[in-house]
Write a protein that holds these residues in place. Structure first.
Motif, PDB file in Angstrom:
ATOM      1  N   VAL A 101       3.186  -8.711   3.916  1.00 10.67           N
ATOM      2  CA  VAL A 101       1.925  -9.463   3.819  1.00 10.67           C
ATOM      3  C   VAL A 101       0.863  -8.476   3.353  1.00 10.67           C
ATOM      4  N   ASP A 102       0.191  -8.806   2.259  1.00 13.13           N
ATOM      5  CA  ASP A 102      -0.815  -7.881   1.719  1.00 13.13           C
ATOM      6  C   ASP A 102      -1.777  -8.693   0.848  1.00 13.13           C
ATOM      7  N   ASN A 103      -3.061  -8.361   0.911  1.00 13.99           N
ATOM      8  CA  ASN A 103      -4.026  -9.095   0.056  1.00 13.99           C
ATOM      9  C   ASN A 103      -4.288  -8.345  -1.258  1.00 13.99           C
ATOM     10  N   ALA A 129      -1.600 -12.526   1.086  1.00 16.81           N
ATOM     11  CA  ALA A 129      -2.464 -13.160   2.096  1.00 16.81           C
ATOM     12  C   ALA A 129      -3.267 -12.101   2.835  1.00 16.81           C
ATOM     13  N   ASP A 130      -4.358 -12.581   3.426  1.00 11.63           N
ATOM     14  CA  ASP A 130      -5.262 -11.705   4.178  1.00 11.63           C
ATOM     15  C   ASP A 130      -4.902 -11.773   5.663  1.00 11.63           C
ATOM     16  N   ILE A 131      -4.907 -10.625   6.344  1.00 10.72           N
ATOM     17  CA  ILE A 131      -4.559 -10.623   7.776  1.00 10.72           C
ATOM     18  C   ILE A 131      -5.609 -11.349   8.623  1.00 10.72           C
ATOM     19  N   ARG A 132      -6.781 -11.636   8.041  1.00  8.66           N
ATOM     20  CA  ARG A 132      -7.809 -12.357   8.796  1.00  8.66           C
ATOM     21  C   ARG A 132      -7.667 -13.870   8.661  1.00  8.66           C
ATOM     22  N   ASN A 157      -2.878  13.517   8.300  1.00  7.87           N
ATOM     23  CA  ASN A 157      -3.180  13.213   6.891  1.00  7.87           C
ATOM     24  C   ASN A 157      -1.885  13.009   6.122  1.00  7.87           C
ATOM     25  N   VAL A 158      -1.648  11.773   5.737  1.00  4.84           N
ATOM     26  CA  VAL A 158      -0.391  11.440   5.072  1.00  4.84           C
ATOM     27  C   VAL A 158      -0.549  11.662   3.568  1.00  4.84           C
ATOM     28  N   TYR A 159       0.489  12.191   2.918  1.00  3.29           N
ATOM     29  CA  TYR A 159       0.431  12.364   1.460  1.00  3.29           C
ATOM     30  C   TYR A 159       1.799  12.044   0.866  1.00  3.29           C
ATOM     31  N   SER A 205      -5.860  -5.735  -1.914  1.00  2.00           N
ATOM     32  CA  SER A 205      -7.214  -5.196  -2.122  1.00  2.00           C
ATOM     33  C   SER A 205      -7.138  -3.749  -2.601  1.00  2.00           C
ATOM     34  N   THR A 206      -6.228  -2.960  -2.030  1.00  2.00           N
ATOM     35  CA  THR A 206      -5.974  -1.614  -2.568  1.00  2.00           C
ATOM     36  C   THR A 206      -4.498  -1.452  -2.931  1.00  2.00           C
ATOM     37  N   GLY A 207      -3.648  -2.285  -2.369  1.00  2.00           N
ATOM     38  CA  GLY A 207      -2.213  -2.197  -2.639  1.00  2.00           C
ATOM     39  C   GLY A 207      -1.880  -2.725  -4.027  1.00  2.00           C
ATOM     40  N   LYS A 208      -0.672  -2.416  -4.460  1.00  2.00           N
ATOM     41  CA  LYS A 208      -0.263  -2.839  -5.813  1.00  2.00           C
ATOM     42  C   LYS A 208       1.061  -3.590  -5.741  1.00  2.00           C
ATOM     43  N   PHE A 254     -17.165   5.066  11.719  1.00  2.00           N
ATOM     44  CA  PHE A 254     -16.820   3.695  12.139  1.00  2.00           C
ATOM     45  C   PHE A 254     -15.348   3.420  11.885  1.00  2.00           C
ATOM     46  N   TYR A 255     -14.782   4.080  10.876  1.00  2.00           N
ATOM     47  CA  TYR A 255     -13.346   3.935  10.630  1.00  2.00           C
ATOM     48  C   TYR A 255     -12.564   4.379  11.876  1.00  2.00           C
ATOM     49  N   GLY A 256     -12.964   5.526  12.451  1.00  2.00           N
ATOM     50  CA  GLY A 256     -12.297   6.016  13.669  1.00  2.00           C
ATOM     51  C   GLY A 256     -12.414   5.009  14.799  1.00  2.00           C
ATOM     52  N   GLY A 259       0.825  -1.212   0.000  1.00  2.00           N
ATOM     53  CA  GLY A 259       0.000   0.000   0.000  1.00  2.00           C
ATOM     54  C   GLY A 259       0.854   1.255   0.000  1.00  2.00           C
ATOM     55  N   PHE A 260       0.196   2.366   0.097  1.00  2.00           N
ATOM     56  CA  PHE A 260       0.849   3.673   0.021  1.00  2.00           C
ATOM     57  C   PHE A 260       1.934   3.821   1.105  1.00  2.00           C
ATOM     58  N   ILE A 261       1.541   3.858   2.359  1.00  2.00           N
ATOM     59  CA  ILE A 261       2.513   4.128   3.429  1.00  2.00           C
ATOM     60  C   ILE A 261       3.430   2.922   3.652  1.00  2.00           C
ATOM     61  N   GLY A 262       2.812   1.716   3.703  1.00  2.00           N
ATOM     62  CA  GLY A 262       3.582   0.497   3.983  1.00  2.00           C
ATOM     63  C   GLY A 262       4.731   0.309   3.005  1.00  2.00           C
ATOM     64  N   SER A 295     -12.895   1.722  14.425  1.00  2.00           N
ATOM     65  CA  SER A 295     -12.165   0.479  14.107  1.00  2.00           C
ATOM     66  C   SER A 295     -10.656   0.681  14.104  1.00  2.00           C
ATOM     67  N   LYS A 296     -10.191   1.935  14.088  1.00  2.00           N
ATOM     68  CA  LYS A 296      -8.756   2.182  14.255  1.00  2.00           C
ATOM     69  C   LYS A 296      -8.416   2.304  15.743  1.00  2.00           C
ATOM     70  N   TYR A 297      -9.414   2.701  16.553  1.00  2.00           N
ATOM     71  CA  TYR A 297      -9.166   2.923  17.983  1.00  2.00           C
ATOM     72  C   TYR A 297      -9.234   1.620  18.790  1.00  2.00           C
TER      73      TYR A 297
HETATM   74  N1  LIG Z   1      -3.183   7.606   4.453  1.00  2.00           N
HETATM   75  C1  LIG Z   1      -3.394   8.302   5.573  1.00  2.00           C
HETATM   76  O1  LIG Z   1      -3.472   9.535   5.545  1.00  2.00           O
HETATM   77  C2  LIG Z   1      -3.523   7.596   6.914  1.00  2.00           C
HETATM   78  C3  LIG Z   1      -3.818   8.368   8.049  1.00  2.00           C
HETATM   79  C4  LIG Z   1      -3.944   7.731   9.270  1.00  2.00           C
HETATM   80  C5  LIG Z   1      -3.738   6.363   9.372  1.00  2.00           C
HETATM   81  N2  LIG Z   1      -3.473   5.640   8.259  1.00  2.00           N
HETATM   82  C6  LIG Z   1      -3.292   4.188   8.400  1.00  2.00           C
HETATM   83  O2  LIG Z   1      -2.100   3.800   7.729  1.00  2.00           O
HETATM   84  C7  LIG Z   1      -2.256   2.480   7.205  1.00  2.00           C
HETATM   85  C8  LIG Z   1      -1.883   2.458   5.731  1.00  2.00           C
HETATM   86  O3  LIG Z   1      -2.762   3.321   4.996  1.00  2.00           O
HETATM   87  P1  LIG Z   1      -2.512   3.692   3.468  1.00  2.00           P
HETATM   88  O4  LIG Z   1      -2.946   5.083   3.282  1.00  2.00           O
HETATM   89  O5  LIG Z   1      -1.156   3.287   3.072  1.00  2.00           O
HETATM   90  O6  LIG Z   1      -3.609   2.785   2.767  1.00  2.00           O
HETATM   91  P2  LIG Z   1      -3.497   1.730   1.575  1.00  2.00           P
HETATM   92  O7  LIG Z   1      -4.907   1.329   1.231  1.00  2.00           O
HETATM   93  O8  LIG Z   1      -2.628   2.243   0.486  1.00  2.00           O
HETATM   94  O9  LIG Z   1      -2.749   0.528   2.279  1.00  2.00           O
HETATM   95  C9  LIG Z   1      -3.412  -0.495   2.972  1.00  2.00           C
HETATM   96  C10 LIG Z   1      -2.832  -1.805   2.492  1.00  2.00           C
HETATM   97  O10 LIG Z   1      -3.436  -2.857   3.227  1.00  2.00           O
HETATM   98  C11 LIG Z   1      -3.811  -3.887   2.341  1.00  2.00           C
HETATM   99  N3  LIG Z   1      -4.921  -4.610   2.950  1.00  2.00           N
HETATM  100  C12 LIG Z   1      -6.181  -4.143   3.162  1.00  2.00           C
HETATM  101  N4  LIG Z   1      -6.934  -5.073   3.762  1.00  2.00           N
HETATM  102  C13 LIG Z   1      -6.121  -6.157   3.943  1.00  2.00           C
HETATM  103  C14 LIG Z   1      -6.325  -7.438   4.493  1.00  2.00           C
HETATM  104  N5  LIG Z   1      -7.518  -7.810   4.988  1.00  2.00           N
HETATM  105  N6  LIG Z   1      -5.277  -8.303   4.522  1.00  2.00           N
HETATM  106  C15 LIG Z   1      -4.063  -7.948   4.010  1.00  2.00           C
HETATM  107  N7  LIG Z   1      -3.833  -6.754   3.453  1.00  2.00           N
HETATM  108  C16 LIG Z   1      -4.844  -5.866   3.422  1.00  2.00           C
HETATM  109  C17 LIG Z   1      -4.162  -3.203   1.038  1.00  2.00           C
HETATM  110  O11 LIG Z   1      -4.084  -4.034  -0.097  1.00  2.00           O
HETATM  111  C18 LIG Z   1      -3.121  -2.086   1.011  1.00  2.00           C
HETATM  112  O12 LIG Z   1      -1.943  -2.492   0.367  1.00  2.00           O
HETATM  113  C19 LIG Z   1      -3.701   2.081   7.486  1.00  2.00           C
HETATM  114  O13 LIG Z   1      -3.701   1.285   8.648  1.00  2.00           O
HETATM  115  C20 LIG Z   1      -4.402   3.389   7.752  1.00  2.00           C
HETATM  116  O14 LIG Z   1      -5.510   3.235   8.606  1.00  2.00           O
HETATM  117  C21 LIG Z   1      -3.358   6.216   7.025  1.00  2.00           C
END
Ligand SMILES: NC(=O)c1ccc[n+]([C@@H]2O[C@H](COP(=O)([O-])OP(=O)(O)OC[C@H]3O[C@@H](n4cnc5c(N)ncnc54)[C@H](O)[C@@H]3O)[C@@H](O)[C@H]2O)c1
Length: 325
Positions: A28-30, A48-51, A167-169, A32-35, A137-139, A8-11, A141-143
């Motif tokens: 580990v990434d499924n 793989a899925d974290i669940r 807000n990460v960019y 779903s939004t990552g590339k 609900f996002y807030g 994903g973006f930050i990871g 589920s993160k808390y």
């Molecule tokens: N982007 C922001 O501004 C921001 C702000 C606060 C917190 N966060 C947190 O930082 C983390 C990364 O966010 P991001 O912006 O990089 O988002 P993102 O969607 O780019 O990254 C999330 C990654 O998780 C993977 N993923 C999703 N569900 C999954 C599952 N069930 N099993 C395995 N992989 C799964 C996706 O494929 C994706 O690669 C998240 O936990 C998010 O809540 C992000």
């Protein structure tokens, strides 16, 4: 080290930075939004899925010393439309990962939490001990995982650091759907479309560059044990201010359309970064105008190249159609 959400973006930026420092890294990434193309070629990758149960097999095989948890459902509007799925990924997924981390003998767990846990702030910048009243609900589920992490830590001795991001960019943030406002604005500007602002544009955010967030994670691998730490700039920038900063980078005015504010969106936000400075030995290095310039310089030539490719495809398509007549 193992990074969930490493495609994903930050990871993916964390993975890059760890590998640069010579640290063996597993993703580990499924997807779903990552590339897949965001994953550094030197990282081991498990689709793989974290669940899943498979996660336990992966963790037992890899036995990472540090687990950096970034996989999540991150879309606020999606969390409101489908809170069960949001909770399944963000809460149950984190519990599954915690169980797997403990049984694989991991020493440290770093968790990507969010400013969304605070809800509407009573004062700015928001300190870590500010009341928590998530507006979506996002807030929630993160808390909730923050409590699970601390309880796993006290029951099983795994060290933890919880990082609450503003807000990460930066590069690789997806502008489609509910991406960050900066990637959405840049995408529209480069496609010559007007910017859409929900509300009057006076709402504020704390924009933190992804490279600085990756660095905070690297610092947290050996610091900040047992702590909850905000990762932000301590500054609040309005969306109108952001547009002006973009206009300065692009050297031209942008057309803006103002629309109704959306449910679940917080009006003002900025995170006090005092604890990060103190306990992670971290400060943000890239200010907003530098960060906007970095992403503009990265994407502008790519959008221009895409436009040329599209034009060539259109011309070729027309010639083929003409030849067939
Ligand atoms: N982007 C922001 O501004 C921001 C702000 C606060 C917190 N966060 C947190 O930082 C983390 C990364 O966010 P991001 O912006 O990089 O988002 P993102 O969607 O780019 O990254 C999330 C990654 O998780 C993977 N993923 C999703 N569900 C999954 C599952 N069930 N099993 C395995 N992989 C799964 C996706 O494929 C994706 O690669 C998240 O936990 C998010 O809540 C992000």
């Amino acid at each position: 080290m193992l990074v969930t959400g490493g495609a994903g973006f930050i990871g993916s930026h964390i993975v890059d930075r760890c590998l640069e420092r010579g640290c063996e890294t597993v993703v580990v990434d499924n997807l779903s939004t990552g590339k897949r193309e965001h994953i550094h070629p030197d990282a081991a990758f498990y689709h793989a899925d974290i669940r899943s149960c498979e996660l336990h097999r992966i963790m037992d095989g890899e036995r990472p010393d540090v687990v950096v948890h970034h996989a999540a459902q991150i879309d606020v509007q999606q969390s409101i439309a489908n809170p069960l799925e949001d909770a399944a990924i963000n809460i149950s997924g984190t519990i599954n990962l915690l169980k797997a981390s403990v049984s694989a003998g991991a020493g440290k767990f770093i968790y990507a939490s969010s400013a969304a846990v605070y809800g509407a702030p009573a004062a700015l910048p928001i300190a870590e001990d500010h009341a928590k009243a998530p507006a979506s609900f996002y807030g929630v589920s993160k808390y909730a995982p923050e409590y699970y992490i601390r309880t796993f830590s006290s029951l099983y001795g795994i060290d933890c650091t919880i990082l609450r991001y503003a807000n990460v960019y930066g590069v690789r943030q997806d502008p489609k759907g509910e991406g960050g406002v900066i990637s959405i604005f840049l995408d529209r500007m480069l496609r010559g479309l007007p910017l859409r602002v929900f509300g009057d544009g006076t709402q504020t955010r704390d924009f933190i560059y992804v490279g600085d967030v990756a660095e905070a994670n690297v610092q947290a691998m050996s610091r900040g044990g047992g702590r909850v730490i905000n990762i932000g700039t301590s500054a609040a920038v309005s969306l109108n201010g952001l547009i002006e900063a973009f206009e300065a980078v692009l050297g031209k005015k942008q057309e803006v359309s103002y629309e109704d504010a959306r449910a679940g969106d917080i009006l003002h936000s900025s995170l006090d970064n005092r604890l990060a400075r103190e306990h992670l030995d971290w400060t943000p290095k890239v200010d907003l105008s530098q960060g906007l310039k970095l992403i503009y310089d990265y994407y502008a030539p790519r959008y221009a190249a895409n436009k040329i490719e599209e034009a060539v495809r259109a011309v070729n398509g027309r010639q083929t159609a003409l030849a067939a007549t």
